[in-house]
Write an enzyme that holds these catalytic residues in place. Structure first.
Site, short mmCIF file in Angstrom:
data_model
loop_
_atom_site.label_atom_id
_atom_site.label_comp_id
_atom_site.label_asym_id
_atom_site.label_seq_id
_atom_site.Cartn_x
_atom_site.Cartn_y
_atom_site.Cartn_z
N ASP A 18 0.86 -1.18 0.00
CA ASP A 18 0.00 0.00 0.00
C ASP A 18 0.91 1.24 0.00
O ASP A 18 2.10 1.15 0.29
CB ASP A 18 -0.86 -0.05 1.27
CG ASP A 18 -1.78 1.14 1.40
OD1 ASP A 18 -2.41 1.52 0.40
OD2 ASP A 18 -1.86 1.70 2.53
N ASP A 20 -0.20 5.21 0.73
CA ASP A 20 -0.45 6.25 1.73
C ASP A 20 -0.45 5.62 3.13
O ASP A 20 -1.16 4.65 3.37
CB ASP A 20 -1.79 6.93 1.43
CG ASP A 20 -1.83 8.35 1.95
OD1 ASP A 20 -0.83 8.78 2.58
OD2 ASP A 20 -2.84 9.03 1.74
MG LIG Z 1 -2.91 3.32 3.21
#
Ligand SMILES: [Mg+2]
Length: 350
Positions: A18, A20
């Site tokens: 992932d 962010d």
């Molecule tokens: Mg995230």
């Protein structure tokens, strides 16, 4: 070159990462994350970045990640827009027209699989009889009339795919409506539901596995959000590492239904020896840390343990409390002590 003995990463050939809250926060790198990703790649681990953000094209995402010092080319990024386009490609003839209700990422993803993206503005006042499907992703430029165009198309029995159903989108000032909010708008108006392909739904994970070419049992999903990254990995049948550099804190795990395979304070810890929490006569021990659930909450002795070891020991004590029937409210209260421990550790390492 092998990874250090006893580390999480040595058990895997591929990582679905992932972005962010894991690699960056806002415009800044999460401390140590780019170097950890470089290390993984040097050790022969394949990394693909999987993002629910459908508005940006992969090359743009890759440029941002590479600028922070992490290894990333456009082909290392898979987006929910690509997963949506792949889904439509499988069910439509080549060259079929698809309404691209979203940003550039949606348009490009359709283009790349040989479908013909049509922007809502292209349909203004014209018949749209030959449009075969709608692909909906986040797009800041969308107007009310664009949603009217989509609603009108959806009165027909054509395919509707949504890139993701995140209710909110984090902006510097707080939570703004995310794609899920705009999907709900059309759900309400049309009384139909789209197929959703982004996290926590399996199609984006399957696309990421295709890109990696690794087996699900040798692939690790890494993320900061329990409801999307961690639940999604479990639904897709792959192991997960929950990284505590993003939005969700230890207390958010209580009653969440998520069950991460590993809990680490940062991406870099995936390359370090990983201790599992173990029960002894008095409480839970993890590496150098010890936690016991007492009458007035958790007694935490971090000792020579890392903050993550203390958190893992604490979460094990809380899990045991849940099995013993202690109320969720009380367990969440106990877990706040772990949030504070982590906040202090992260504040002092900055
Ligand atoms: Mg995230």
């Amino acid at each position: 070159m092998g990874a250090p003995s006893g580390s999480v990463i040595e058990r895997y050939d591929g990582v679905i990462c992932d972005l962010d809250g894991v690699v960056y926060r806002g415009g800044d790198a999460v401390p140590g994350a780019p170097a950890a990703l470089q290390d993984m790649v040097i050790r022969g681990v394949r990394v693909v970045y999987a993002t629910n953000n459908a508005s940006r094209v992969p090359a743009e995402v890759a440029r941002q990640v590479a600028a922070l010092g992490a290894p990333a080319a456009a082909m290392d990024v898979v987006s929910s827009a690509q997963a949506g386009a792949a889904r439509l490609q499988a069910q439509l003839p080549a060259g079929a027209k698809v309404l691209a209700l979203g940003g550039d990422g949606v348009v490009e993803a359709l283009d790349q699989v040989g479908l013909a993206p049509v922007r809502p503005a292209d349909l203004d006042g014209t018949g749209a009889a030959d449009v075969a499907a709608v692909l909906q992703g986040y797009g800041r430029q969308l107007r009310v009339s664009d949603f009217e165009t989509a609603a009108r198309l959806l009165t027909r029995d054509l395919a509707w795919v949504a890139t993701n159903d995140d209710a909110t989108l984090p902006l510097p000032w707080g939570e703004s409506p995310g794609n899920g909010a705009y999907v709900d708008l059309l759900v309400t108006a049309t009384r139909r539901r789209p197929v959703v392909v982004g996290k926590p739904h399996p199609p984006l994970y399957r696309l990421a596995l295709d890109h990696l070419g690794t087996s699900p049992s040798r692939t690790l999903a890494v993320g900061d959000r329990l409801a999307t990254d961690i639940v999604g990995a479990a639904t897709a049948g792959i192991h997960s590492a929950w990284v505590l550099t993003g939005v969700d804190r230890p207390s958010d795990l209580v009653g969440s239904g998520a069950s991460p395979t590993y809990v680490v304070a940062s991406l870099a810890e995936l390359l370090q020896p990983y201790a599992v929490a173990e029960r002894d006569a008095d409480g839970w021990r993890c590496g150098g840390a010890f936690v016991r659930a007492g009458e007035d909450g958790l007694q935490i002795a971090q000792g020579r343990g890392t903050p993550a070891e203390a958190v893992r020991a604490g979460l094990a004590a809380i899990e045991e409390g849940a099995q013993d029937g202690r109320p969720t409210d009380r367990l969440r209260e106990e877990a706040l002590a772990l949030d504070r421990l982590l906040d202090l550790a992260q504040a002092s390492s900055r």
